[in-house]
Design a protein around this motif. Structure first.
Motif, PDB file in Angstrom:
ATOM      1  N   ALA A  24       0.894  -1.043  -0.013  1.00  0.00           N
ATOM      2  CA  ALA A  24       0.006   0.069  -0.041  1.00  0.00           C
ATOM      3  C   ALA A  24       0.883   1.332   0.116  1.00  0.00           C
ATOM      4  O   ALA A  24       0.489   2.276  -0.672  1.00  0.00           O
ATOM      5  CB  ALA A  24      -0.851   0.100   1.057  1.00  0.00           C
ATOM      6  N   LYS A  25       1.990   1.091   0.734  1.00  0.00           N
ATOM      7  CA  LYS A  25       3.066   2.399   0.642  1.00  0.00           C
ATOM      8  C   LYS A  25       3.701   2.552  -0.780  1.00  0.00           C
ATOM      9  O   LYS A  25       4.222   3.659  -0.964  1.00  0.00           O
ATOM     10  CB  LYS A  25       3.966   2.132   1.691  1.00  0.00           C
ATOM     11  N   ASN A  26       3.783   1.490  -1.502  1.00  0.00           N
ATOM     12  CA  ASN A  26       4.232   1.543  -2.776  1.00  0.00           C
ATOM     13  C   ASN A  26       3.555   2.002  -3.981  1.00  0.00           C
ATOM     14  O   ASN A  26       2.897   1.232  -4.552  1.00  0.00           O
ATOM     15  CB  ASN A  26       4.770  -0.046  -3.252  1.00  0.00           C
ATOM     16  N   LEU A  38      10.775  -1.636  -6.377  1.00  0.00           N
ATOM     17  CA  LEU A  38      10.129  -0.574  -5.760  1.00  0.00           C
ATOM     18  C   LEU A  38       9.663  -0.820  -4.197  1.00  0.00           C
ATOM     19  O   LEU A  38       9.463   0.011  -3.407  1.00  0.00           O
ATOM     20  CB  LEU A  38       8.818  -0.316  -6.586  1.00  0.00           C
ATOM     21  N   LEU A  39       9.442  -2.289  -3.950  1.00  0.00           N
ATOM     22  CA  LEU A  39       9.219  -2.705  -2.657  1.00  0.00           C
ATOM     23  C   LEU A  39      10.470  -2.554  -1.762  1.00  0.00           C
ATOM     24  O   LEU A  39      10.251  -1.940  -0.737  1.00  0.00           O
ATOM     25  CB  LEU A  39       8.534  -4.052  -2.666  1.00  0.00           C
ATOM     26  N   GLY A  40      11.404  -2.870  -2.462  1.00  0.00           N
ATOM     27  CA  GLY A  40      12.703  -2.709  -1.300  1.00  0.00           C
ATOM     28  C   GLY A  40      13.149  -1.119  -1.513  1.00  0.00           C
ATOM     29  O   GLY A  40      13.414  -0.714  -0.244  1.00  0.00           O
ATOM     30  N   ALA A  41      12.541  -0.212  -2.561  1.00  0.00           N
ATOM     31  CA  ALA A  41      12.771   1.220  -2.133  1.00  0.00           C
ATOM     32  C   ALA A  41      11.721   1.695  -1.186  1.00  0.00           C
ATOM     33  O   ALA A  41      12.483   2.456  -0.059  1.00  0.00           O
ATOM     34  CB  ALA A  41      12.424   1.981  -3.587  1.00  0.00           C
ATOM     35  N   VAL A  42      10.617   1.370  -0.971  1.00  0.00           N
ATOM     36  CA  VAL A  42       9.809   1.688   0.231  1.00  0.00           C
ATOM     37  C   VAL A  42      10.225   1.314   1.359  1.00  0.00           C
ATOM     38  O   VAL A  42      10.465   2.022   2.341  1.00  0.00           O
ATOM     39  CB  VAL A  42       8.257   1.220  -0.161  1.00  0.00           C
ATOM     40  N   GLU A  43      10.798   0.179   1.488  1.00  0.00           N
ATOM     41  CA  GLU A  43      11.329  -0.293   2.738  1.00  0.00           C
ATOM     42  C   GLU A  43      12.673   0.542   3.263  1.00  0.00           C
ATOM     43  O   GLU A  43      12.645   0.518   4.503  1.00  0.00           O
ATOM     44  CB  GLU A  43      11.812  -2.102   2.521  1.00  0.00           C
ATOM     45  N   LYS A  44      13.375   1.169   2.402  1.00  0.00           N
ATOM     46  CA  LYS A  44      14.231   1.989   2.512  1.00  0.00           C
ATOM     47  C   LYS A  44      14.016   3.298   2.859  1.00  0.00           C
ATOM     48  O   LYS A  44      14.609   4.244   2.896  1.00  0.00           O
ATOM     49  CB  LYS A  44      15.575   1.891   1.313  1.00  0.00           C
ATOM     50  N   GLY A  45      12.603   3.607   2.848  1.00  0.00           N
ATOM     51  CA  GLY A  45      12.064   4.995   2.939  1.00  0.00           C
ATOM     52  C   GLY A  45      12.278   5.839   1.708  1.00  0.00           C
ATOM     53  O   GLY A  45      12.087   7.110   1.899  1.00  0.00           O
ATOM     54  N   LEU A  46      12.165   5.114   0.495  1.00  0.00           N
ATOM     55  CA  LEU A  46      12.221   5.743  -0.857  1.00  0.00           C
ATOM     56  C   LEU A  46      11.217   5.679  -1.276  1.00  0.00           C
ATOM     57  O   LEU A  46       9.960   4.842  -0.970  1.00  0.00           O
ATOM     58  CB  LEU A  46      13.556   5.270  -1.863  1.00  0.00           C
ATOM     59  N   GLY A  47      10.835   6.296  -2.454  1.00  0.00           N
ATOM     60  CA  GLY A  47       9.520   5.792  -3.313  1.00  0.00           C
ATOM     61  C   GLY A  47       9.966   5.895  -4.817  1.00  0.00           C
ATOM     62  O   GLY A  47      10.974   6.425  -5.046  1.00  0.00           O
ATOM     63  N   GLY A  48       9.161   5.663  -5.708  1.00  0.00           N
ATOM     64  CA  GLY A  48       9.531   5.552  -7.280  1.00  0.00           C
ATOM     65  C   GLY A  48       8.332   5.586  -8.096  1.00  0.00           C
ATOM     66  O   GLY A  48       7.237   5.563  -7.495  1.00  0.00           O
ATOM     67  N   CYS A  49       8.544   5.443  -9.263  1.00  0.00           N
ATOM     68  CA  CYS A  49       7.626   5.549 -10.472  1.00  0.00           C
ATOM     69  C   CYS A  49       8.202   4.710 -11.638  1.00  0.00           C
ATOM     70  O   CYS A  49       9.293   4.953 -12.047  1.00  0.00           O
ATOM     71  CB  CYS A  49       7.228   7.033 -10.719  1.00  0.00           C
TER      72      CYS A  49
END
Length: 194
Positions: free
Chosen positions: A13-15, A115-126
């Motif tokens: 959901a955060k992704n 992108l799931l890994g990015a969210v886990e690291k406090g990042l986001g993407g597109c």
């Protein structure tokens, strides 16, 4: 305490597709490598593993990628993030045609893992598929045996994205309110199950 499925649901959901970032908050090369490691470990059709990546996290290289991208098709009056809100990093996903010319669903699986890994690291993407591939190939000097599949824009999100129920009109188009909050309508679970 939440169960594992609830934790995974929260992560998914955060992704969201973030399109505005804190451009001055760098994403380290090692972080990009860790995200690609997640893609490397993900399933690949026939285990061919044809995906390769061009990493960018410097202002100089990022400036060669940004003008090759189109942003947010449902927001026709928005040309993309302003200077200061652009991605701090990009991963250009490539298909190695020397391995195969058919990437099947590999790029979707890999992008989700990244992108799931990015969210886990406090990042986001597109995930950006609207790419001027010829110009990007020229700007980055990408050899012809690599097909440019898509670009993942990454950084610390500078916007709020909320999921909301699909309205009675059935309109699935995302939109922004007067405060710049990005709204993403989603169909109900029962509407997906036959």
């Amino acid at each position: 305490m939440k169960g594992e499925i609830e934790l995974l649901k929260d992560l998914i959901a955060k992704n969201r597709s973030y399109r505005r970032f804190y451009q001055d908050e760098a994403v380290a090369t090692e972080t990009l490598r860790q995200l690609i490691e997640l893609a490397r470990l993900s399933p690949s059709a026939a285990n061919r593993q044809p995906l390769k990546y061009f990493l960018s996290n410097t202002p100089e290289t990022n400036s060669k990628i940004f003008p090759c991208l189109a942003w947010a098709g449902y927001l026709p009056d928005w040309p993309g993030p302003d200077e200061g809100e652009r991605p701090a990093a990009y991963l250009v996903m490539l298909g190695d045609t020397r391995i195969t010319q058919n990437y099947l669903c590999d790029h979707g699986i890999a992008a989700q893992s990244i992108l799931l890994g990015a969210v886990e690291k406090g990042l986001g993407g597109c995930i950006i598929g609207a790419v001027n591939r010829e110009k990007l190939r020229e700007n980055l000097k990408i050899p012809s045996h690599f097909e440019i599949i898509q670009v993942l824009a990454l950084g610390k999100p500078r916007e709020t994205v909320v999921i909301e129920p699909l309205g009675t009109d059935g309109d699935i188009k995302y939109w922004r309110d007067q405060n710049g909050v990005h709204h993403v309508p989603k169909r109900a679970l029962d509407d997906l199950i036959i």
